[in-house]
Write a protein that holds these residues in place. Structure first.
Motif, short mmCIF file in Angstrom:
data_model
loop_
_atom_site.label_atom_id
_atom_site.label_comp_id
_atom_site.label_asym_id
_atom_site.label_seq_id
_atom_site.Cartn_x
_atom_site.Cartn_y
_atom_site.Cartn_z
N ASN A 88 24.79 -5.27 4.33
CA ASN A 88 24.13 -4.03 4.71
C ASN A 88 24.38 -3.65 6.17
N VAL A 89 23.39 -3.04 6.81
CA VAL A 89 23.57 -2.50 8.16
C VAL A 89 23.87 -3.60 9.17
N ARG A 90 23.30 -4.78 8.99
CA ARG A 90 23.60 -5.89 9.93
C ARG A 90 25.08 -6.20 9.92
N GLU A 91 25.68 -6.27 8.74
CA GLU A 91 27.11 -6.55 8.64
C GLU A 91 27.91 -5.40 9.25
N LEU A 92 27.52 -4.18 8.95
CA LEU A 92 28.23 -3.01 9.49
C LEU A 92 28.19 -3.04 11.02
N ARG A 93 27.06 -3.31 11.58
CA ARG A 93 26.94 -3.34 13.04
C ARG A 93 27.82 -4.45 13.63
N ASN A 94 27.84 -5.60 13.01
CA ASN A 94 28.62 -6.72 13.48
C ASN A 94 30.13 -6.39 13.43
N VAL A 95 30.55 -5.76 12.34
CA VAL A 95 31.97 -5.39 12.19
C VAL A 95 32.33 -4.36 13.24
N LYS A 97 26.67 5.87 0.83
CA LYS A 97 27.98 6.04 1.48
C LYS A 97 27.94 7.08 2.60
N ASP A 98 27.12 8.10 2.46
CA ASP A 98 27.05 9.15 3.49
C ASP A 98 26.46 8.65 4.81
N ASP A 99 25.79 7.51 4.79
CA ASP A 99 25.20 6.96 6.00
C ASP A 99 26.17 6.10 6.80
N ILE A 100 27.26 5.66 6.18
CA ILE A 100 28.15 4.69 6.81
C ILE A 100 28.81 5.23 8.08
N VAL A 101 29.47 6.36 8.00
CA VAL A 101 30.19 6.88 9.17
C VAL A 101 29.22 7.23 10.31
N PRO A 102 28.11 7.91 10.07
CA PRO A 102 27.18 8.15 11.19
C PRO A 102 26.67 6.86 11.84
N LEU A 103 26.43 5.83 11.02
CA LEU A 103 26.00 4.55 11.59
C LEU A 103 27.11 3.92 12.44
N VAL A 104 28.33 3.95 11.93
CA VAL A 104 29.46 3.40 12.70
C VAL A 104 29.60 4.14 14.02
N VAL A 158 0.82 -1.20 0.00
CA VAL A 158 0.00 0.00 0.00
C VAL A 158 0.86 1.26 0.00
N TYR A 159 1.86 1.28 0.83
CA TYR A 159 2.75 2.44 0.93
C TYR A 159 4.19 1.93 0.98
N PRO A 160 4.73 1.57 -0.18
CA PRO A 160 6.08 0.99 -0.18
C PRO A 160 7.17 2.04 0.11
N ILE A 161 8.12 1.64 0.91
CA ILE A 161 9.29 2.46 1.20
C ILE A 161 10.50 1.63 0.80
N THR A 162 11.22 2.08 -0.18
CA THR A 162 12.39 1.35 -0.65
C THR A 162 13.64 2.03 -0.10
N ILE A 163 14.45 1.25 0.58
CA ILE A 163 15.70 1.77 1.11
C ILE A 163 16.83 1.14 0.31
N PRO A 164 17.62 1.96 -0.35
CA PRO A 164 18.72 1.42 -1.15
C PRO A 164 19.74 0.70 -0.26
N PRO A 165 20.51 -0.21 -0.85
CA PRO A 165 21.55 -0.89 -0.06
C PRO A 165 22.58 0.12 0.46
N LEU A 166 23.24 -0.25 1.53
CA LEU A 166 24.20 0.63 2.18
C LEU A 166 25.31 1.07 1.22
N ALA A 180 34.75 2.66 1.49
CA ALA A 180 35.20 1.98 0.27
C ALA A 180 34.66 0.55 0.18
N TYR A 181 34.28 -0.02 1.31
CA TYR A 181 33.78 -1.40 1.33
C TYR A 181 32.35 -1.44 0.80
N SER A 182 31.97 -2.54 0.16
CA SER A 182 30.64 -2.62 -0.49
C SER A 182 29.51 -3.03 0.46
N TRP A 183 29.78 -3.52 1.65
CA TRP A 183 28.78 -3.91 2.65
C TRP A 183 27.66 -4.78 2.09
N PRO A 184 28.00 -5.97 1.57
CA PRO A 184 26.95 -6.84 1.02
C PRO A 184 25.92 -7.27 2.07
#
Length: 179
Positions: free
Chosen positions: A172-179, A135-142, A123-131, A166-170
């Motif tokens: 996504n955020v779960r991997e980033l958080r784990n790292v 790139k601008d979201d990576i450092v604030p998330l870390v 009904v109201y789709p929200i698409t979030i691109p992969p991490l 520079a890393y591709s984060w296949p």
């Protein structure tokens, strides 16, 4: 979405569809009556009933078993269902928020996901691109994850920031958080 709704003070029931064994999905979501099967010693509310007047968050909805989808669609459409072993309709007024990392439309085309359920949920789709595309979201998330897990304040060097971006984060955020 939930915090901006009239249901924000009510229950927020989270269901990870990847953890629901296909044989038990109906029991988990709809509940069961006493005596419905050998170990059913008492009536048990399902997640839909537990979410009454609140929000049901279905994570990884693409993993909802295909043979259960018509029953779930009926519960969404009418707000009612029957517990396993029951013969009375149970009514529940719940909002659904669903998420997936899969392309549900491709699953519909392959016959793996019901088209009518897709349209009911989409009904109201929200698409979030992969991490990797954000790139601008990576450092604030870390920095956020470091604040959550570190006793001391941690400052990232410019070299560390560049390496993280520079890393591709296949994963996504779960991997980033784990790292």
């Amino acid at each position: 979405i939930r915090e901006g709704s009239i249901r924000k003070e009510r229950r927020f029931v989270v269901v990870d569809c990847t953890t629901l064994p296909p044989a038990l999905v109906e029991n988990d979501l709809f509940g069961h009556e006493q005596g419905a099967y050998t170990d059913a010693r008492q009536r048990r509310q399902g997640r839909l009933e537990h979410a009454h007047k609140g929000t049901l968050f279905l994570d990884e909805i693409g993993d909802l078993p295909r043979d259960f989808q018509p029953k779930f669609l009926r519960a969404l459409e009418g707000g009612s269902f029957m517990r396993v072993g029951g013969n009375e309709e149970v009514h529940s007024d719940f909002r659904v928020i669903a998420a997936t990392n899969r392309n549900l439309w491709e699953m519909v085309e392959k016959g793996l996901f019901r088209e009518d359920l897709f349209y009911r949920l989409n009904v109201y789709p929200i698409t979030i691109p992969p991490l990797r595309d954000r790139k601008d979201d990576i450092v604030p998330l870390v920095e956020h994850f470091l604040d959550l897990t570190s006793k001391d304040s941690v400052v990232l060097s410019e070299e560390s920031k560049a390496m993280l971006e520079a890393y591709s984060w296949p994963g996504n955020v779960r991997e980033l958080r784990n790292v």
